[in-house]
Design a protein around this motif. Structure first.
Motif, PDB file in Angstrom:
ATOM      1  N   UNK A   4     -21.502 -22.039 -26.829  1.00 10.76           N
ATOM      2  CA  UNK A   4     -21.212 -21.008 -27.823  1.00 10.76           C
ATOM      3  C   UNK A   4     -20.981 -19.647 -27.183  1.00 10.76           C
ATOM      4  N   UNK A   5     -21.882 -19.271 -26.283  1.00 10.74           N
ATOM      5  CA  UNK A   5     -21.838 -17.931 -25.707  1.00 10.74           C
ATOM      6  C   UNK A   5     -20.647 -17.749 -24.770  1.00 10.74           C
ATOM      7  N   UNK A   6     -20.408 -18.728 -23.898  1.00 11.31           N
ATOM      8  CA  UNK A   6     -19.319 -18.579 -22.935  1.00 11.31           C
ATOM      9  C   UNK A   6     -17.949 -18.741 -23.585  1.00 11.31           C
ATOM     10  N   UNK A   7     -17.852 -19.573 -24.613  1.00 18.69           N
ATOM     11  CA  UNK A   7     -16.574 -19.722 -25.313  1.00 18.69           C
ATOM     12  C   UNK A   7     -16.130 -18.399 -25.928  1.00 18.69           C
ATOM     13  N   UNK A   8     -17.097 -17.610 -26.400  1.00 18.13           N
ATOM     14  CA  UNK A   8     -16.784 -16.335 -27.046  1.00 18.13           C
ATOM     15  C   UNK A   8     -16.308 -15.277 -26.057  1.00 18.13           C
ATOM     16  N   UNK A   9     -16.698 -15.417 -24.791  1.00 22.45           N
ATOM     17  CA  UNK A   9     -16.344 -14.382 -23.812  1.00 22.45           C
ATOM     18  C   UNK A   9     -15.310 -14.840 -22.786  1.00 22.45           C
ATOM     19  N   UNK A  10     -14.882 -16.104 -22.860  1.00 22.46           N
ATOM     20  CA  UNK A  10     -14.003 -16.663 -21.828  1.00 22.46           C
ATOM     21  C   UNK A  10     -12.709 -15.869 -21.654  1.00 22.46           C
ATOM     22  N   UNK A  11     -12.037 -15.522 -22.754  1.00 20.72           N
ATOM     23  CA  UNK A  11     -10.765 -14.800 -22.649  1.00 20.72           C
ATOM     24  C   UNK A  11     -10.948 -13.435 -22.006  1.00 20.72           C
ATOM     25  N   UNK A  12     -11.980 -12.712 -22.433  1.00 20.09           N
ATOM     26  CA  UNK A  12     -12.215 -11.374 -21.887  1.00 20.09           C
ATOM     27  C   UNK A  12     -12.582 -11.416 -20.409  1.00 20.09           C
ATOM     28  N   UNK A  13     -13.353 -12.429 -20.008  1.00 23.69           N
ATOM     29  CA  UNK A  13     -13.826 -12.507 -18.621  1.00 23.69           C
ATOM     30  C   UNK A  13     -12.843 -13.241 -17.709  1.00 23.69           C
ATOM     31  N   UNK A  14     -11.861 -13.929 -18.310  1.00 21.07           N
ATOM     32  CA  UNK A  14     -10.832 -14.563 -17.497  1.00 21.07           C
ATOM     33  C   UNK A  14     -11.197 -15.906 -16.904  1.00 21.07           C
ATOM     34  N   UNK A  15     -12.145 -16.619 -17.513  1.00 22.44           N
ATOM     35  CA  UNK A  15     -12.456 -17.973 -17.047  1.00 22.44           C
ATOM     36  C   UNK A  15     -12.209 -18.973 -18.172  1.00 22.44           C
ATOM     37  N   UNK A  16     -12.213 -20.249 -17.840  1.00 21.61           N
ATOM     38  CA  UNK A  16     -12.033 -21.307 -18.827  1.00 21.61           C
ATOM     39  C   UNK A  16     -13.323 -22.101 -18.964  1.00 21.61           C
ATOM     40  N   UNK A  17     -13.572 -22.633 -20.150  1.00 18.29           N
ATOM     41  CA  UNK A  17     -14.767 -23.430 -20.414  1.00 18.29           C
ATOM     42  C   UNK A  17     -14.397 -24.903 -20.428  1.00 18.29           C
ATOM     43  N   UNK A  18     -15.076 -25.690 -19.601  1.00 21.72           N
ATOM     44  CA  UNK A  18     -14.897 -27.146 -19.582  1.00 21.72           C
ATOM     45  C   UNK A  18     -16.125 -27.780 -20.229  1.00 21.72           C
ATOM     46  N   UNK A  19     -15.906 -28.620 -21.238  1.00 23.48           N
ATOM     47  CA  UNK A  19     -17.026 -29.162 -22.012  1.00 23.48           C
ATOM     48  C   UNK A  19     -17.239 -30.646 -21.721  1.00 23.48           C
ATOM     49  N   UNK A  20     -18.508 -30.977 -21.478  1.00 24.56           N
ATOM     50  CA  UNK A  20     -18.915 -32.379 -21.352  1.00 24.56           C
ATOM     51  C   UNK A  20     -19.842 -32.708 -22.516  1.00 24.56           C
TER      52      UNK A  20
END
Length: 261
Positions: free
Chosen positions: A151-167
């Motif tokens: 939840x937390x990283x998905x919300x900030x991924x675009x601003x911080x410039x990383x991608x979220x990989x989910x397992x």
């Protein structure tokens, strides 16, 4: 029937429905059994021992609760993503499974008083030069689906410039880190240590703390008597040191003084 009488009749039916609603605490005590949803694939909170029996800090916490209440446990398997659905669909009576307290979750379930803590971190191989969020730019950060990290990283991924990989669960996140499929993970300190244990030749370490979370027992909303009894139980076992002893057994340190005093 007039509109007023129709409204009164509807109100009476609603009242009867509420009165007929079974109280979950009474049901549990009458059955002498409690259905507890726990993930046994997230050491050291939940795992299987050499005899293929569940163990870990959350498992021992659940066992202590059942013992104190004179109940048998029916284990309800779960992953991070199915903990809350297990409650709200009636599959489980309570959840004891590294369930951290967040405002979003508090809108759909109730939480007991915190019984333990969880440190959420970004972890990576020891030789990786990662010290803060800026160092994650352009990287894939692996999380377990449905967790606070998701939840937390998905919300900030675009601003911080990383991608979220989910397992789908923590066990596959650990495996991904140990085999090199994951370059960075966002999870608990315990699971970062598990990655190192699976592949000691390429050790991982926590790089920086995302936040510290209170862990609590999850309860379906609308069960105030069960929630009150759980709160009494947590308070008593924090005071007598039993919950801290369980935590120390599996994490190597006791609970913070702020929780036990």
């Amino acid at each position: 029937m007039t509109p007023i009488r129709a409204s009164l009749a509807a109100a009476c039916l609603s009242l009867l429905a509420l009165t007929a609603h079974a109280d979950l605490l009474d049901d549990i005590m009458a059955a002498k059994k409690i259905r507890i949803s726990t993930d046994v694939a997230i050491p050291p909170a939940g795992m299987m021992d050499a005899n293929m029996q569940p163990t870990g800090s959350d498992v021992e916490t659940a066992k202590l609760l059942a013992q104190d209440w004179g109940l048998q446990i029916e284990w309800v398997p779960t992953t991070g993503a199915t903990r809350i659905p297990n409650l709200n669909t009636g599959k489980a009576d309570i959840v004891i499974s590294t369930l951290s307290v967040t405002p979003e979750r508090a809108k759909i379930i109730d939480f007991s008083k915190p019984y333990a803590v969880l440190q959420s971190v970004v972890g990576a191989p020891k030789n990786a030069s990662i010290k803060d969020w800026g160092d994650l730019k352009g990287k894939n950060v692996t999380v377990s689906r449905g967790t606070t990290q998701d939840t937390e990283l998905s919300a900030m991924a675009n601003d911080k410039g990383f991608k979220v990989a989910r397992y789908d669960d923590d066990a596959t996140v650990v495996a991904a880190g140990a085999t090199g499929q994951a370059e960075v993970v966002a999870t608990s300190v315990a699971l970062v240590n598990q990655i190192s244990a699976k592949n000691p030749q390429k050790p991982w370490e926590p790089k920086f703390v995302i936040r510290n979370f209170d862990l609590a027992i999850g309860v379906k909303q609308g069960e105030p008597r069960l929630l009150a009894k759980l709160n009494e139980w947590v308070a008593a076992n924090l005071k007598n040191g039993k919950l801290s002893d369980i935590y120390k057994k599996f994490y190597g340190v006791g609970l913070p003084d702020s929780m036990t005093h």
